[in-house]
Design a protein around this motif. Structure first.
Motif, short mmCIF file in Angstrom:
data_model
loop_
_atom_site.label_atom_id
_atom_site.label_comp_id
_atom_site.label_asym_id
_atom_site.label_seq_id
_atom_site.Cartn_x
_atom_site.Cartn_y
_atom_site.Cartn_z
N ASN A 207 -19.57 14.59 -26.61
CA ASN A 207 -19.58 13.25 -27.20
C ASN A 207 -18.89 13.25 -28.56
O ASN A 207 -18.16 12.32 -28.90
CB ASN A 207 -21.00 12.72 -27.33
N LEU A 208 -19.13 14.30 -29.36
CA LEU A 208 -18.48 14.42 -30.67
C LEU A 208 -16.96 14.57 -30.50
O LEU A 208 -16.18 13.91 -31.19
CB LEU A 208 -19.05 15.61 -31.45
N ILE A 209 -16.55 15.41 -29.58
CA ILE A 209 -15.11 15.61 -29.32
C ILE A 209 -14.47 14.30 -28.87
O ILE A 209 -13.41 13.90 -29.38
CB ILE A 209 -14.90 16.72 -28.27
N ASP A 210 -15.12 13.61 -27.96
CA ASP A 210 -14.59 12.32 -27.49
C ASP A 210 -14.52 11.29 -28.61
O ASP A 210 -13.57 10.50 -28.68
CB ASP A 210 -15.45 11.78 -26.34
N ALA A 211 -15.51 11.30 -29.51
CA ALA A 211 -15.51 10.36 -30.64
C ALA A 211 -14.36 10.66 -31.59
O ALA A 211 -13.73 9.73 -32.11
CB ALA A 211 -16.85 10.43 -31.37
N PRO B 271 -7.02 16.08 -27.35
CA PRO B 271 -8.22 16.84 -26.98
C PRO B 271 -8.37 18.16 -27.72
O PRO B 271 -9.47 18.52 -28.13
CB PRO B 271 -8.05 17.07 -25.47
N LYS B 272 -7.26 18.89 -27.91
CA LYS B 272 -7.36 20.19 -28.60
C LYS B 272 -7.70 20.02 -30.07
O LYS B 272 -8.54 20.73 -30.62
CB LYS B 272 -6.05 20.98 -28.44
N SER B 273 -7.03 19.06 -30.73
CA SER B 273 -7.32 18.82 -32.15
C SER B 273 -8.76 18.35 -32.33
O SER B 273 -9.46 18.79 -33.25
CB SER B 273 -6.37 17.77 -32.73
N ALA B 274 -9.21 17.47 -31.47
CA ALA B 274 -10.58 16.97 -31.55
C ALA B 274 -11.58 18.10 -31.36
O ALA B 274 -12.59 18.18 -32.07
CB ALA B 274 -10.81 15.87 -30.52
N TYR C 17 -15.65 21.80 -33.61
CA TYR C 17 -16.17 23.15 -33.83
C TYR C 17 -16.18 23.51 -35.31
O TYR C 17 -17.09 24.16 -35.80
CB TYR C 17 -15.36 24.17 -33.02
N HIS C 18 -15.14 23.09 -36.03
CA HIS C 18 -15.09 23.37 -37.47
C HIS C 18 -16.28 22.71 -38.19
O HIS C 18 -16.96 23.36 -39.00
CB HIS C 18 -13.78 22.89 -38.07
#
Length: 198
Positions: free
Chosen positions: A9-13, A22-25, A30-31
């Motif tokens: 959900n965080l990545i999608d946000a 997708p890779k940058s998100a 993770y950072h």
């Protein structure tokens, strides 16, 4: 192994941000979780505060915490001129030139039929109402020199001239395909000084 739903959900946000795939998100997520949890917390609080505090200026449509922004409330500004820009970042760039002392209107976008953005999706009606207040004499179209920005300027010029307003366009001192927020203040100042009537 699947990604936990809260992480996904965080990545999608994060992917809603311009230029973030997708890779940058995924790297950002993770950072924030692994290396900068205080920063993640600050980001979350700042975003929630901005969403709860900011609104559109009653007069120029930019973001403000008050009903009317500081620029519109400044009595020293030239009220007969109205500079139309696409986004608040463009307004800030024009302000940095120190070459313009009138008021603004922020469209919060530009016409883009391929993206499904038409006149009803940006603040055209509010602009026409604002420009027809009996005080504004000249509308300076300062949309970007992109295909969409040019189409927006052309459409607005026709609508504003039909209401008896003087319409001008910033000069092409800016590179074709360039956007205002990426132009140096000197170039933008020259473009404002050499604007032309449409």
């Amino acid at each position: 192994m699947s990604t936990p739903s809260s992480l996904q959900n965080l990545i999608d946000a994060l992917r809603v941000l311009p230029g973030v795939g997708p890779k940058s998100a995924s790297r950002m997520a993770y950072h924030l979780l692994q290396r900068d949890q205080p920063g993640a917390n600050d980001l979350a609080h700042a975003l929630m505060h901005a969403l709860g505090t900011l609104r559109h200026c009653r007069d120029c449509n930019t973001f403000t915490e008050a009903e009317v922004c500081e620029i519109c409330a400044d009595e020293r500004r030239t009220r007969e001129q109205l500079c139309v820009v696409e986004m608040p970042t463009d307004l800030l760039m024009v302000e940095q030139t120190l070459a313009y002392h009138g008021l603004y209107f922020v469209l919060m976008g530009r016409l883009s039929p391929l993206d499904g953005i038409g006149t009803q999706d940006i603040a055209f009606a509010r602009l026409l109402e604002r420009a027809s207040d009996g005080v504004v004499q000249e509308v300076i179209l300062s949309t970007n020199f992109t295909v969409e920005g040019e189409a927006t300027a052309h459409y607005l010029a026709e609508m504003l001239r039909a209401r008896g307003l003087q319409v001008s366009r910033i000069a092409r001192g800016l590179p074709v395909g360039g956007e205002l927020e990426h132009v140096d203040p000197g170039t933008l100042a020259q473009a404002l000084v050499e604007r032309r009537k449409l």
